[in-house]
Scaffold this motif. Structure first.
Motif, mmCIF file in Angstrom:
data_model
loop_
_atom_site.group_PDB
_atom_site.id
_atom_site.type_symbol
_atom_site.label_atom_id
_atom_site.label_comp_id
_atom_site.label_asym_id
_atom_site.label_seq_id
_atom_site.Cartn_x
_atom_site.Cartn_y
_atom_site.Cartn_z
ATOM 1 N N ILE A 25 11.820 4.890 8.228
ATOM 2 C CA ILE A 25 10.387 4.828 7.947
ATOM 3 C C ILE A 25 9.363 6.130 6.727
ATOM 4 O O ILE A 25 8.830 6.463 7.554
ATOM 5 C CB ILE A 25 9.213 4.811 8.866
ATOM 6 N N PRO A 26 10.329 6.591 5.839
ATOM 7 C CA PRO A 26 10.076 7.400 5.082
ATOM 8 C C PRO A 26 8.778 7.116 4.306
ATOM 9 O O PRO A 26 7.866 5.839 3.785
ATOM 10 C CB PRO A 26 10.971 7.197 3.772
ATOM 11 N N PHE A 27 7.944 8.413 4.032
ATOM 12 C CA PHE A 27 6.388 8.717 3.503
ATOM 13 C C PHE A 27 6.453 8.582 2.134
ATOM 14 O O PHE A 27 7.175 8.914 1.801
ATOM 15 C CB PHE A 27 5.377 9.554 3.585
ATOM 16 N N ASP A 28 5.628 7.119 1.666
ATOM 17 C CA ASP A 28 5.275 8.147 -0.372
ATOM 18 C C ASP A 28 4.493 8.756 -0.556
ATOM 19 O O ASP A 28 5.343 8.717 -1.931
ATOM 20 C CB ASP A 28 4.938 6.743 -0.433
ATOM 21 N N GLU A 29 3.877 9.168 -0.151
ATOM 22 C CA GLU A 29 3.664 10.546 -1.029
ATOM 23 C C GLU A 29 3.006 11.378 0.207
ATOM 24 O O GLU A 29 2.752 10.906 1.658
ATOM 25 C CB GLU A 29 1.843 10.163 -1.339
ATOM 26 N N GLY A 30 3.107 13.006 0.382
ATOM 27 C CA GLY A 30 3.042 14.004 1.121
ATOM 28 C C GLY A 30 3.255 15.104 0.710
ATOM 29 O O GLY A 30 4.258 15.075 -0.712
ATOM 30 N N ILE A 31 3.584 15.913 1.649
ATOM 31 C CA ILE A 31 4.104 17.675 1.549
ATOM 32 C C ILE A 31 5.942 16.952 0.797
ATOM 33 O O ILE A 31 6.947 16.095 1.360
ATOM 34 C CB ILE A 31 4.631 17.614 2.947
ATOM 35 N N GLY B 30 1.117 -1.391 -0.127
ATOM 36 C CA GLY B 30 -0.104 -0.184 0.088
ATOM 37 C C GLY B 30 0.595 1.392 -0.119
ATOM 38 O O GLY B 30 2.100 1.452 0.072
ATOM 39 N N THR B 31 0.553 2.102 0.411
ATOM 40 C CA THR B 31 0.974 3.817 0.225
ATOM 41 C C THR B 31 0.903 4.354 1.443
ATOM 42 O O THR B 31 -0.195 4.225 2.397
ATOM 43 C CB THR B 31 0.224 4.935 -1.041
ATOM 44 N N PHE B 32 1.828 4.964 2.400
ATOM 45 C CA PHE B 32 1.881 5.796 3.689
ATOM 46 C C PHE B 32 1.747 6.937 3.209
ATOM 47 O O PHE B 32 2.813 7.778 2.869
ATOM 48 C CB PHE B 32 3.140 4.820 4.160
ATOM 49 N N VAL B 33 0.864 7.778 3.437
ATOM 50 C CA VAL B 33 0.529 9.580 3.579
ATOM 51 C C VAL B 33 0.767 10.312 4.812
ATOM 52 O O VAL B 33 0.931 9.671 5.743
ATOM 53 C CB VAL B 33 -0.451 9.082 3.095
ATOM 54 N N LEU B 34 1.792 11.063 3.916
ATOM 55 C CA LEU B 34 2.088 12.096 5.614
ATOM 56 C C LEU B 34 1.052 13.458 5.143
ATOM 57 O O LEU B 34 0.774 14.006 4.303
ATOM 58 C CB LEU B 34 3.723 12.585 5.731
ATOM 59 N N ARG B 35 1.100 13.966 6.008
ATOM 60 C CA ARG B 35 -0.275 15.078 6.665
ATOM 61 C C ARG B 35 -0.219 15.827 7.081
ATOM 62 O O ARG B 35 -0.706 15.037 8.392
ATOM 63 C CB ARG B 35 -1.902 14.255 5.836
ATOM 64 N N ILE B 36 0.033 17.252 6.737
ATOM 65 C CA ILE B 36 0.835 17.569 8.683
ATOM 66 C C ILE B 36 -1.750 18.478 8.358
ATOM 67 O O ILE B 36 -1.258 19.244 7.476
ATOM 68 C CB ILE B 36 1.881 18.831 8.071
ATOM 69 N N LYS C 121 6.562 15.109 -1.384
ATOM 70 C CA LYS C 121 6.686 14.381 -2.099
ATOM 71 C C LYS C 121 4.742 13.862 -2.866
ATOM 72 O O LYS C 121 4.042 13.491 -2.942
ATOM 73 C CB LYS C 121 6.699 13.066 -1.015
ATOM 74 N N GLU C 122 4.718 15.188 -3.448
ATOM 75 C CA GLU C 122 3.243 15.441 -3.968
ATOM 76 C C GLU C 122 3.133 14.032 -4.765
ATOM 77 O O GLU C 122 3.462 13.584 -5.912
ATOM 78 C CB GLU C 122 2.629 16.686 -5.058
ATOM 79 N N GLY C 123 1.746 13.694 -4.410
ATOM 80 C CA GLY C 123 1.097 13.157 -5.224
ATOM 81 C C GLY C 123 -0.499 12.798 -6.121
ATOM 82 O O GLY C 123 -0.549 14.559 -6.340
ATOM 83 N N LYS C 124 -1.256 12.142 -6.274
ATOM 84 C CA LYS C 124 -3.143 12.994 -7.116
ATOM 85 C C LYS C 124 -3.488 13.755 -5.712
ATOM 86 O O LYS C 124 -4.528 14.110 -6.195
ATOM 87 C CB LYS C 124 -2.846 11.773 -7.204
ATOM 88 N N PHE C 125 -3.097 13.529 -4.138
ATOM 89 C CA PHE C 125 -4.597 14.530 -3.509
ATOM 90 C C PHE C 125 -3.899 15.390 -2.932
ATOM 91 O O PHE C 125 -4.365 15.516 -1.492
ATOM 92 C CB PHE C 125 -4.757 13.359 -2.730
ATOM 93 N N GLY C 126 -2.777 16.068 -3.446
ATOM 94 C CA GLY C 126 -2.693 17.356 -2.427
ATOM 95 C C GLY C 126 -3.394 18.013 -2.865
ATOM 96 O O GLY C 126 -4.432 18.072 -3.411
ATOM 97 N N PRO C 127 -2.909 19.422 -2.020
ATOM 98 C CA PRO C 127 -2.632 19.608 -0.998
ATOM 99 C C PRO C 127 -1.523 18.822 0.133
ATOM 100 O O PRO C 127 -3.364 18.502 0.621
ATOM 101 C CB PRO C 127 -2.464 21.182 -0.603
ATOM 102 N N TYR C 128 -1.240 18.303 0.730
ATOM 103 C CA TYR C 128 -0.951 17.626 1.701
ATOM 104 C C TYR C 128 -0.513 18.552 3.424
ATOM 105 O O TYR C 128 -0.819 17.546 4.584
ATOM 106 C CB TYR C 128 0.020 16.425 1.674
ATOM 107 N N ARG C 129 -1.033 19.775 3.376
ATOM 108 C CA ARG C 129 -0.221 20.373 4.584
ATOM 109 C C ARG C 129 -2.707 21.012 4.654
ATOM 110 O O ARG C 129 -3.150 21.433 3.867
ATOM 111 C CB ARG C 129 -0.122 21.633 4.312
ATOM 112 N N GLN C 130 -3.053 20.536 5.617
ATOM 113 C CA GLN C 130 -4.869 21.664 5.688
ATOM 114 C C GLN C 130 -4.271 22.357 5.361
ATOM 115 O O GLN C 130 -5.530 23.219 5.161
ATOM 116 C CB GLN C 130 -5.261 21.206 7.600
ATOM 117 N N LYS D 25 -8.454 8.693 0.019
ATOM 118 C CA LYS D 25 -9.295 7.589 -0.837
ATOM 119 C C LYS D 25 -8.159 6.411 0.725
ATOM 120 O O LYS D 25 -7.651 5.351 0.083
ATOM 121 C CB LYS D 25 -8.687 7.142 -2.079
ATOM 122 N N ILE D 26 -7.590 7.311 1.790
ATOM 123 C CA ILE D 26 -7.381 6.410 3.169
ATOM 124 C C ILE D 26 -8.609 5.273 3.204
ATOM 125 O O ILE D 26 -9.396 5.338 3.440
ATOM 126 C CB ILE D 26 -7.578 7.536 4.118
#
Length: 503
Positions: free
Chosen positions: A68-74, A37-43, A76-85, A215-216
């Protein structure tokens, strides 16, 4: 069966990342990797009043150091950004409006002063004030006011919040991967604020919207969020969305006493509670970190994995790859996990023994360089002779410094025990024996000295103990013949002569 598993770690940048947070990130990471799967970091920085400069960078650095680096997030933009609320705030109001339109939320105009008065009044009567079904139609909100009054207040710029309308008289069935099935009576739930008067969503709404839009599939988080589970499930239902699968991890508890592990416990007992050192930007107070205290990331990860999880076998030492292979949410405990600083040191020592010798030698070279020591001695052999007793890389120096620096002081108790009346004359004789050896290899030195002792018909202790004191300065250290062979004949004889002179 869920095909594309997506998990997220969603910390707030309000300070350094506690090891409880690192443990949450680790379990998310292990679960994602186990299931491709994918590990996402969201701030989650909706609360700008609590934002601390440098905290976001610290979170990224801590995860990277732990491996334990994240795959997608700040960044490391994926399809679901931005990753800061804070960069997503334009998204949330429409969902709050939708909940109002569908009858699942309402505008509330109650002032802080009015709510405080209600609380005090309830306290005076021995009750607890809860804003929900039993009193909401008596308070100042769009359920008790006419449409015209609500419109007038909003158009007049009167501050308001948007509250969730908790259902009445319903038994809510909840499922958690770790805790199993639970039931909640919705009558005990309060009408939580979803949207604040400053135009920002609260954690509850932003969290739900972001998890849905990103899509968590699985929300793996700390036990402290368990009381919010009912609200979150109700929000998913009210918005017409499927809930993710929830798993609430047990608390990490103090080593002594009751309650959650805190920085104060670490300060009191002398161990870090943060992965990396942290300098508070306001007070300049420095908090220690596992990295700076000499711990290996592999040891920290191994230790954290066992706080609330076990593989069901006797194995305790795991590489990250092995943890991924074995990890299963069904083996995570419900009960809190007591933190053990000594067990952490044990993991550190065990992981140090497993380290590649070349890496360990390179780190040891850095230690020698810092001490301005240059040497032609065989560092690989030296490191291998002492590493079994080392907990940290820095211990290698304490355990081996006698190889590089001839002792000038001798352990008094050891001297009293080993240095007898005839010891000096025996040591003089030993130097003559050593001087005649041409092949100063470990085996040859051992054979020659042992043969001489046997021939003299004296106990081995009468020679070996004072010889160790001469070479090391105490009765500690690895094999004596190995030490002698490594430092060489000239240095060995010189040290014996110094010992004779000073004892």
């Amino acid at each position: 069966m869920i095909k594309d598993i997506r998990v997220r770690f969603a910390p707030s940048p309000t300070g350094p990342l506690h090891i409880g947070g690192v443990r949450t990130a680790l379990f998310n990471y292990l679960f994602a990797k186990k299931n491709n799967g994918t590990f996402v970091l969201r701030i989650e920085d909706t609360d700008q009043n609590r934002y601390v400069p440098g905290a976001e960078e610290y979170i990224k650095n801590a995860l990277n150091w732990c491996g334990i680096p994240f795959d997608e997030g700040i960044e490391k933009e994926g399809k679901f950004g931005p990753y800061r609320q804070s960069e997503r705030k334009h998204l949330y109001k429409q969902y709050a409006d939708q909940l109002i339109k569908d009858g699942f939320a309402y505008y509330a105009f109650d002032t802080s002063e009015a709510l405080n008065n209600h609380r005090k009044d309830h306290e005076a009567k021995g009750k607890t004030f809860i804003y929900n079904w039993h009193n909401r139609e008596k308070l100042t909100n769009s359920l008790s006011l006419s449409k015209d009054e609500v419109t007038h207040k909003i158009n007049s710029g009167i501050p308001y919040v948007i509250r969730f309308k908790s259902p009445q008289d319903e038994i809510l069935h909840l499922t958690d991967e770790i805790r199993g099935d639970m039931k909640i009576d919705t009558n005990i739930l309060d009408d939580k604020i979803l949207f604040k008067s400053d135009g920002m969503p609260t954690y509850h709404l932003a969290n739900i919207v972001d998890d849905h839009l990103m899509k968590i599939t699985h929300v793996i988080r700390g036990e402290e969020w368990l009381p919010s589970l009912a609200l979150h499930v109700l929000l998913y239902r009210s918005l017409g969305w499927d809930s993710p699968i929830f798993a609430h991890l047990p608390l990490i508890l103090k080593p002594v006493g009751k309650g959650k592990l805190s920085k104060r416990d670490g300060d009191k007992m002398g161990f870090p509670v943060f992965p990396l050192a942290w300098t508070d930007p306001k007070t300049q107070e420095i908090s220690s970190g596992y990295k700076e205290d000499g711990y290996l990331p592999e040891a920290v990860v191994n230790m954290l994995a066992f706080l609330g999880w076990n593989p069901g076998t006797e194995q305790e030492l795991f590489s990250l790859e092995e943890l991924i292979q074995e990890f299963d949410l069904k083996r995570v405990h419900k009960a809190g996990a007591k933190f053990d600083p000594e067990k952490t040191k044990w993991f550190q020592q065990q992981q140090l023994q497993k380290m590649d010798s070349d890496i360990l030698v390179d780190q040891f070279k850095n230690i020698l360089s810092e001490k301005n020591i240059s040497t032609s001695l065989d560092l690989t052999t030296i490191v291998n002779t002492v590493k079994e007793r080392a907990v940290f890389t820095m211990d290698l120096w304490e355990l081996s410094n006698f190889y590089f620096i001839s002792p000038t002081k001798y352990d008094e108790k050891a001297v009293k025990k080993a240095w007898k009346e005839d010891t000096s004359s025996l040591m003089h004789e030993l130097t003559r024996i050593l001087n005649d050896i041409t092949d100063f290899s470990e085996n040859n030195v051992s054979t020659t000295i042992k043969g001489w002792i046997t021939g003299k018909e004296i106990s081995f202790g009468r020679i070996m103990m004072p010889l160790r004191i001469a070479l090391v300065g105490s009765l500690q250290g690895p094999d004596l013949f190995q030490i002698a062979s490594l430092i060489g004949k000239e240095e060995t004889i010189k040290r014996i002569e110094n010992a004779i002179e000073n004892n």
